[in-house]
Design a protein around this motif. Structure first.
Motif, PDB file in Angstrom:
ATOM      1  N   MET A 133      -4.494 -26.164  22.118  1.00  0.00           N
ATOM      2  CA  MET A 133      -5.070 -27.436  20.588  1.00  0.00           C
ATOM      3  C   MET A 133      -3.769 -28.011  19.752  1.00  0.00           C
ATOM      4  N   ALA A 134      -3.596 -28.208  19.509  1.00  0.00           N
ATOM      5  CA  ALA A 134      -2.454 -30.046  18.422  1.00  0.00           C
ATOM      6  C   ALA A 134      -3.282 -29.464  17.017  1.00  0.00           C
ATOM      7  N   ILE A 135      -1.350 -28.675  16.333  1.00  0.00           N
ATOM      8  CA  ILE A 135      -1.931 -29.132  14.533  1.00  0.00           C
ATOM      9  C   ILE A 135       0.169 -29.926  14.424  1.00  0.00           C
ATOM     10  N   GLY A 136      -0.204 -30.649  13.196  1.00  0.00           N
ATOM     11  CA  GLY A 136       0.524 -31.280  13.259  1.00  0.00           C
ATOM     12  C   GLY A 136       1.768 -30.424  12.624  1.00  0.00           C
ATOM     13  N   GLN A 137       3.451 -30.287  13.412  1.00  0.00           N
ATOM     14  CA  GLN A 137       4.719 -29.267  13.098  1.00  0.00           C
ATOM     15  C   GLN A 137       4.604 -29.308  11.684  1.00  0.00           C
ATOM     16  N   ILE A 138       5.054 -28.048  11.970  1.00  0.00           N
ATOM     17  CA  ILE A 138       4.328 -26.578  10.790  1.00  0.00           C
ATOM     18  C   ILE A 138       5.562 -27.309   9.797  1.00  0.00           C
ATOM     19  N   ASP A 139       7.329 -27.727   9.506  1.00  0.00           N
ATOM     20  CA  ASP A 139       7.977 -27.639   8.552  1.00  0.00           C
ATOM     21  C   ASP A 139       7.863 -29.293   8.190  1.00  0.00           C
ATOM     22  N   THR A 140       7.195 -30.004   8.854  1.00  0.00           N
ATOM     23  CA  THR A 140       7.613 -31.580   8.177  1.00  0.00           C
ATOM     24  C   THR A 140       6.194 -32.162   7.933  1.00  0.00           C
ATOM     25  N   VAL A 141       5.162 -31.954   7.836  1.00  0.00           N
ATOM     26  CA  VAL A 141       4.138 -32.218   8.090  1.00  0.00           C
ATOM     27  C   VAL A 141       2.654 -31.478   7.711  1.00  0.00           C
ATOM     28  N   PRO A 142       2.420 -31.613   6.490  1.00  0.00           N
ATOM     29  CA  PRO A 142       1.451 -31.115   5.800  1.00  0.00           C
ATOM     30  C   PRO A 142       0.208 -30.446   6.193  1.00  0.00           C
ATOM     31  N   ALA A 143      -0.877 -31.009   7.027  1.00  0.00           N
ATOM     32  CA  ALA A 143      -1.456 -30.517   8.207  1.00  0.00           C
ATOM     33  C   ALA A 143      -1.550 -29.690   9.087  1.00  0.00           C
ATOM     34  N   GLY A 144      -0.280 -29.625   8.856  1.00  0.00           N
ATOM     35  CA  GLY A 144       0.195 -28.623  10.364  1.00  0.00           C
ATOM     36  C   GLY A 144       0.129 -27.708   9.692  1.00  0.00           C
ATOM     37  N   GLN A 145       1.376 -27.195   7.908  1.00  0.00           N
ATOM     38  CA  GLN A 145       1.065 -26.390   7.083  1.00  0.00           C
ATOM     39  C   GLN A 145       0.106 -25.892   6.631  1.00  0.00           C
ATOM     40  N   TYR A 146      -1.201 -26.503   6.459  1.00  0.00           N
ATOM     41  CA  TYR A 146      -2.485 -26.405   5.956  1.00  0.00           C
ATOM     42  C   TYR A 146      -3.644 -25.927   6.793  1.00  0.00           C
ATOM     43  N   ALA A 147      -3.431 -26.402   8.014  1.00  0.00           N
ATOM     44  CA  ALA A 147      -3.480 -25.614   9.428  1.00  0.00           C
ATOM     45  C   ALA A 147      -3.446 -24.004   9.970  1.00  0.00           C
ATOM     46  N   LYS A 148      -2.278 -23.524   9.123  1.00  0.00           N
ATOM     47  CA  LYS A 148      -1.150 -22.336   9.810  1.00  0.00           C
ATOM     48  C   LYS A 148      -1.859 -21.891   8.722  1.00  0.00           C
ATOM     49  N   GLU A 149      -2.174 -21.881   7.508  1.00  0.00           N
ATOM     50  CA  GLU A 149      -2.075 -21.758   6.569  1.00  0.00           C
ATOM     51  C   GLU A 149      -3.390 -20.910   6.884  1.00  0.00           C
ATOM     52  N   SER A 150      -4.593 -22.107   6.907  1.00  0.00           N
ATOM     53  CA  SER A 150      -6.775 -21.579   7.627  1.00  0.00           C
ATOM     54  C   SER A 150      -6.063 -20.155   9.318  1.00  0.00           C
ATOM     55  N   LEU A 151      -5.379 -20.577   9.703  1.00  0.00           N
ATOM     56  CA  LEU A 151      -5.190 -19.793  10.969  1.00  0.00           C
ATOM     57  C   LEU A 151      -4.757 -18.446  10.841  1.00  0.00           C
ATOM     58  N   GLU A 152      -3.714 -18.343   9.447  1.00  0.00           N
ATOM     59  CA  GLU A 152      -3.402 -17.198   9.123  1.00  0.00           C
ATOM     60  C   GLU A 152      -4.375 -16.055   8.556  1.00  0.00           C
ATOM     61  N   LYS A 153      -4.970 -16.834   7.398  1.00  0.00           N
ATOM     62  CA  LYS A 153      -6.118 -16.529   6.749  1.00  0.00           C
ATOM     63  C   LYS A 153      -7.283 -15.607   7.469  1.00  0.00           C
ATOM     64  N   LEU A 154      -7.161 -16.355   8.631  1.00  0.00           N
ATOM     65  CA  LEU A 154      -8.332 -15.327   9.698  1.00  0.00           C
ATOM     66  C   LEU A 154      -7.249 -14.768   9.902  1.00  0.00           C
ATOM     67  N   ASN A 155      -6.503 -14.484  10.469  1.00  0.00           N
ATOM     68  CA  ASN A 155      -6.011 -13.652  11.314  1.00  0.00           C
ATOM     69  C   ASN A 155      -4.992 -13.187  12.888  1.00  0.00           C
ATOM     70  N   ILE A 156      -5.306 -15.195  12.981  1.00  0.00           N
ATOM     71  CA  ILE A 156      -5.534 -14.917  14.402  1.00  0.00           C
ATOM     72  C   ILE A 156      -4.404 -16.501  14.796  1.00  0.00           C
ATOM     73  N   PHE A 157      -3.442 -16.457  13.808  1.00  0.00           N
ATOM     74  CA  PHE A 157      -2.276 -17.684  13.861  1.00  0.00           C
ATOM     75  C   PHE A 157      -1.609 -17.191  15.091  1.00  0.00           C
ATOM     76  N   ASN A 158      -1.379 -15.870  15.222  1.00  0.00           N
ATOM     77  CA  ASN A 158      -0.777 -15.101  15.945  1.00  0.00           C
ATOM     78  C   ASN A 158      -1.058 -15.147  17.855  1.00  0.00           C
ATOM     79  N   GLU A 159      -1.904 -14.921  17.274  1.00  0.00           N
ATOM     80  CA  GLU A 159      -3.376 -14.871  19.001  1.00  0.00           C
ATOM     81  C   GLU A 159      -3.359 -15.778  19.484  1.00  0.00           C
ATOM     82  N   ILE A 160      -2.969 -17.192  18.423  1.00  0.00           N
ATOM     83  CA  ILE A 160      -3.251 -18.604  19.468  1.00  0.00           C
ATOM     84  C   ILE A 160      -1.412 -19.088  19.535  1.00  0.00           C
TER      85      ILE A 160
END
Length: 250
Positions: A133-160
């Motif tokens: 799966m692709a997401i935006g770079q977390i440090d420079t791309v807001p869409a990537g930051q929002y994506a990471k935040e969503s995955l973390e809220k579901l407690n699945i970011f570290n797993e994927i």
């Protein structure tokens, strides 16, 4: 007579050069988040026609653009896909807080390559399959930051996180999915309106991430920047932004 003609030719040449130099100086540059590429290109084309000015548009990830401005980029206005990077420019005294506009907002969707056969009905289904799966770079791309935040809220970011590919901007993420380099990607809803080789499989609930507000401001109180911003806030421009899938903040 020949001397007069020669002198006249020299004068005309100097005037022509002066005119060219004046025209070449009549150029501006604005920095704009890549997710706004299509509507801003259309809006600025009309602005140029109405104001007899050349506007260069510097597209990129909002964080990258912010860093360029901090390092002295000659930019008269900045259109960011989040509020955080604009706030950081306020702290650097490069943007005045009372000059910030928040004209539009957006949402996130999960898109899937047409070649991907996995049945994805929720973000937690990402754990069921051996996906990429692709997401935006977390440090420079807001869409990537929002994506990471969503995955973390579901407690699945570290797993994927080992399955993730990072794009330099949201257009790169979209392209990875459209070309089947990855199975899935998280992009803005506005970027999903013209998919050719992929499809939206779900909208990501807004309660999983911060509000996706786009911020717009002149740099160093530039009068040219203020004039462009006024045009972007016009009914004409907001109609175009709405047509490209952005939500208008009234």
């Amino acid at each position: 007579m020949r001397k007069k003609i020669k002198l006249l030719s020299v004068i005309l040449c100097v005037l022509a050069l002066t005119g060219c130099n004046k025209s070449s100086q009549n150029e501006l540059t604005i920095s704009v988040a890549t997710s706004l590429l299509n509507p801003i290109n259309e809006i600025i084309k009309e602005y140029e026609n109405e104001n007899n000015v050349k506007v260069n548009i510097n597209f990129g990830g909002s964080g990258t653009l912010k860093s360029q401005i901090e390092n002295g980029a000659d930019v008269c206005a900045y259109f960011s896909a989040n509020e955080k990077f604009m706030d950081e420019l306020v702290e650097k005294n490069m943007v005045k807080e009372d000059e910030i506009n928040v004209p539009i907002s957006n949402s996130l969707v999960l898109i899937k390559s047409d070649k991907c056969k996995y049945d994805i009905k929720s973000l937690k289904d990402l754990l069921k399959y051996d996906i990429t799966m692709a997401i935006g770079q977390i440090d420079t791309v807001p869409a990537g930051q929002y994506a990471k935040e969503s995955l973390e809220k579901l407690n699945i970011f570290n797993e994927i996180k080992d399955k993730l590919v990072y794009g330099k901007d949201v257009s790169a993420v979209k392209n990875y999915v459209e070309t089947s380099e990855v199975d899935l990607g998280i992009v803005y809803k506005s970027d999903s309106l013209d998919l050719k080789s992929s499809q939206v499989v779900l909208e990501i609930p807004k309660n999983l991430h911060e509000n996706i507000n786009y911020t717009l401001a002149p740099i160093n109180s530039s009068e040219d920047g203020k004039k462009i911003i006024e045009f972007i806030n016009s009914k004409y421009s907001k109609k175009i932004l709405r047509e490209y899938g952005f939500l208008i903040n009234e």
